[in-house]
Design a protein around this motif. Sequence first.
Motif: not given
Length: 388
Positions: A50-52, A54-57, A239-241, A276-278
């Motif tokens: 669920x970390x993604x 996020x409206x910020x992304x 995988x998150x790079x 970066x947001x996450x």
Amino acid sequence: MYSSRFHWDLQRNRLTELLAAKRGQGARILDLTQSNPTRAEIEYPEELRRVFDDPGLLRYDPLPAGSLAAREAVAGYYRQRGHAVEPGRILLTASTSEAYSYLFKLLADPGDQVLVPRPSYPLFEYLARMESLEVRQYPLEYHAGWAIDIDALARAITARTRAVVLVNPNNPTGSYVKRGELEALMRIAAERGIALISDEVFSDYAFAADAGRVTSLAGVEDCAAFAMSGLSKIAGLPQMKLGWIVVAGPARLRAEAIEKLEWIADTYLSVGTPVQCAAPRLLEYGAAVQRQIRERTAANLAFAQQALAGTALEILAVEGGWSITIRVPRVRTEEEWCLELLDRDNVLVQPGYFYDFESEAFLVASLLTAPEEFREGIGRIVGRTARY
Ligand SMILES: Cc1ncc(COP(=O)(O)O)c(C=O)c1O
């Protein structure tokens, strides 16, 4: 037509060919080379999915060094480990491998050299050649434990050497840089005007505490130094790079390095906004992944030590990391042992020469392997090799 970078022999080796043939026949292979945590029966916390959310992304505000919030999270990671690193000294990359490429661009011109440890991780040759650099090796010596041969390292330095790479702890030997070694290396680097590059992706994975050990070069002040790490290993999330560079060293050199690294990063802007947001949450939930990996590697190490005790096989002293090196009788070459183990016992391990061990015969096994598979695989290795 194409660049001369690609001088490698891309033929498959005999082990890879045999593996493909065995898998083609439907054999169940006990893979003791598994170094991908996402395929090693690790339980990833639900929250990571669920970390993604996020409206910020959805907003793109590119910053060459990476977002301040993400760099603050990385600074927090260092703070928890006793290193004060302000976010202004951190630069995000897509991976540690990319961090190497940025540092090689920063420090060296085509034809220059970088010193790398031997034995070690086999990617250096590729990383350096992609930047048109030459690799020279310096030896790690084994006498009941691994140590850097500082004299040999100093002798390997030429007028074209731009950096010494330290892998701390090293892969696959699991050996950390010691305080005395770092002092000598800082002196050499300062005198010769070269930089230290420290790959610390396995730094959190020590099996026991040791006050004589260096955990990070993030606080070095006496010479140009760069510490690198990333989510791939510290949070088991390749995988998150997301990786990073911490710029250390004297203030004057640091400021110039940061400016130039930002220039390089600005050319590519390769780190995605979502990661970066996450980043703060990935680091937070990744701690649970790291804990499982630590338990896994420690349990597998203890099992292997017990299984090999009293046999002709020896596990070389290992301080940390995700691998063990097993010395096997030299009645066969490493390659012959690996082929025989795969062919007769369906066990896959790596030969020491993949990592440029100075002599034979060593097998490298991943401690990340799922426990049942590891135990069965080690049992079969003992059965095949220990009677000589
Ligand atoms: C010593 C070492 N450094 C770096 C890496 C790669 O890390 P990343 O996924 O961040 O590029 C590996 C991967 O196995 C490694 O063993």
